[in-house]
Design an enzyme around this catalytic site. Structure first.
Site, PDB file in Angstrom:
ATOM      1  N   HIS A  13       0.842  -1.202   0.000  1.00 38.44           N
ATOM      2  CA  HIS A  13       0.000   0.000   0.000  1.00 38.44           C
ATOM      3  C   HIS A  13       0.877   1.254   0.000  1.00 38.44           C
ATOM      4  CE1 HIS A  13      -3.459   2.546   1.364  1.00 38.44           C
ATOM      5  NE2 HIS A  13      -2.486   3.200   1.993  1.00 38.44           N
ATOM      6  N   GLU A  14       1.909   1.251   0.831  1.00 40.24           N
ATOM      7  CA  GLU A  14       2.793   2.422   0.905  1.00 40.24           C
ATOM      8  C   GLU A  14       3.609   2.583  -0.373  1.00 40.24           C
ATOM      9  OE1 GLU A  14       2.113   4.387   3.126  1.00 40.24           O
ATOM     10  OE2 GLU A  14       1.001   3.041   4.450  1.00 40.24           O
ATOM     11  N   HIS A  46       1.485   4.188  -2.931  1.00 39.36           N
ATOM     12  CA  HIS A  46       1.420   5.644  -2.761  1.00 39.36           C
ATOM     13  C   HIS A  46       2.567   6.321  -3.515  1.00 39.36           C
ATOM     14  CE1 HIS A  46      -1.909   6.627  -0.213  1.00 39.36           C
ATOM     15  NE2 HIS A  46      -1.517   5.861   0.807  1.00 39.36           N
ATOM     16  N   GLU A  89      -6.350   6.952  -0.937  1.00 40.99           N
ATOM     17  CA  GLU A  89      -6.285   5.723  -0.138  1.00 40.99           C
ATOM     18  C   GLU A  89      -6.915   4.560  -0.885  1.00 40.99           C
ATOM     19  OE1 GLU A  89      -4.590   5.199   2.654  1.00 40.99           O
ATOM     20  OE2 GLU A  89      -3.900   7.260   2.356  1.00 40.99           O
TER      21      GLU A  89
END
Length: 291
Positions: free
Chosen positions: A144-145, A148, A224
Site C-alpha cells: 500500500h505504501e 502511494h 487511499e
C-alpha cells in the site's frame, strides 16, 4: 511536547522564509493607493500557497524521521529487518520504482510513505504493526505504501494543497478589502485599509481554510482507495490487503503527528466524515471486493 514544538518551529521558519521571498519579489505590496492590485495579490497568494506546500514536501522525509523517531535501516540487524528491506525492495521492483529508504520506529500499529519524489522516498513501519500482523498482512501494508509512491500521491496532494492555499489567501484578502471599503464608504479622510480589512481577512482565512481542508481531505480519501487497489495489484490478490485492513480494525492504532496524519495506513480520520483523510475501513474493504 517535542512533536508540538517541532511543528510550531517548522511552521514559523516556513512563514519567515515566505515573508522574505514575498518582500524580495515585491508582491506583498498588493494594497496600493488606487486600491487592490489583484494581479500582485494573486502572485502573493501563489507564493504563500504553493511555497508553503512545496517547502513542506521537501522537508517531509526529514520531518517524518524526526517526529516519529524512525530509524533508517542501513544494515539489517535482525531477521525482521532483513525481511522488511527485502520485501520493500521486491515491491519497489514490481512497481518499477527506485529502492526507497526503509525505516522502522517504535509505536502503535501504523506505517507511512513520504518523500519529495519517487527517487527520494521513504517507507516506514512501526514495531507495533510488525508485531500485530502476519507477514502477508504486513507485506500488504508495505505494498500500500509503495503504491502511494508509485502513484505520486505525495506530489499530487502537495499540488492540491498549494491550489487551495492560494485561493484561501487570495479570497480572504479580497473579501477583507470589499468589507473594509463598505465600512469606510463615507469616510473621505481615510486612506488605505483599516481594521475592518485585517479582522475580516483573518476571519475569512480561518473559514476558507476549514472549507479548503475538506477539499484536501476528499482527495486524500480517494488516494487511499487507489493505494489499496495498487497494493492488491502488487500482491496479485485483493485478499491480503483486505485481511490487513480487517486486522487494523481490531487493533489500537495511534495517529501520526498532525503534519503527517494523511500519510499513515491507519488513523487520520477526523471527527466528521468530510474532514477525514482516510475512508472508513469497511468502505476500503468493500471497494477491493468489487475489483
Amino acid at each position: 511536547m517535542k512533536r508540538v514544538l517541532l511543528f510550531l518551529a517548522t511552521n514559523l521558519a516556513v512563514m519567515l522564509v515566505l515573508s522574505l521571498v514575498t518582500s524580495l519579489l515585491g508582491v506583498n505590496r498588493f494594497l496600493t493607493a488606487n486600491g487592490l492590485n489583484l494581479g500582485m495579490l494573486l502572485a502573493f497568494a501563489g507564493v504563500i500557497g504553493f511555497g508553503g506546500a512545496f517547502i513542506s514536501l521537501l522537508m517531509s522525509k526529514m520531518m517524518a524521521k524526526w517526529s516519529t523517531g524512525a530509524r533508517v535501516i542501513e544494515s539489517p540487524s535482525s531477521s525482521t529487518e532483513v525481511w522488511l528491506v527485502d520485501t520493500v525492495a521486491r515491491l519497489a521492483k514490481r512497481a518499477n520504482l527506485p529502492m526507497p529508504e526503509v525505516a522502522i520506529y517504535d509505536g502503535e500499529p501504523n506505517a507511512f510513505a513520504t518523500g519529495a519524489s519517487k527517487n527520494s522516498s521513504l517507507v516506514a513501519v512501526s514495531t507495533g504493526l510488525l508485531q500485530s500482523m502476519t507477514r502477508e498482512e504486513a507485506e500488504a501494508v508495505l505494498a500500500h505504501e509503495v503504491a502511494h509512491i508509485a502513484n505520486g500521491d505525495m506530489v499530487t496532494l502537495t499540488l492540491i494543497q498549494g491550489v487551495v492555499n492560494t485561493f484561501v489567501v487570495f479570497l480572504s484578502r479580497v473579501v477583507g478589502y470589499v468589507v473594509d471599503s463598505f465600512l469606510r464608504r463615507n469616510d473621505e479622510e481615510s486612506s488605505g485599509p483599516g481594521i475592518g480589512y485585517m479582522v475580516t481577512s483573518m476571519i475569512c482565512e480561518v473559514v476558507f481554510g476549514i472549507l479548503a481542508s475538506m477539499i484536501v481531505a476528499y482527495f486524500s480519501r480517494q488516494r487511499e482507495f487507489r493505494a489499496d487497489a495498487g497494493a492488491a495489484q502488487l500482491m496479485g490478490s485483493v485478499t491480503p490487503m483486505q485481511n490487513a485492513l480487517r486486522r487494523l480494525g481490531n487493533l489500537h492504532t495511534e495517529p501520526l503527528p498532525q503534519n503527517m496524519a494523511a500519510s499513515g495506513i491507519a488513523g487520520g480520520q477526523g471527527w466528521m466524515a468530510l474532514f477525514s483523510t482516510h475512508p472508513p475501513l469497511e468502505e476500503r474493504i468493500a471497494a477491493l471486493s468489487v475489483r
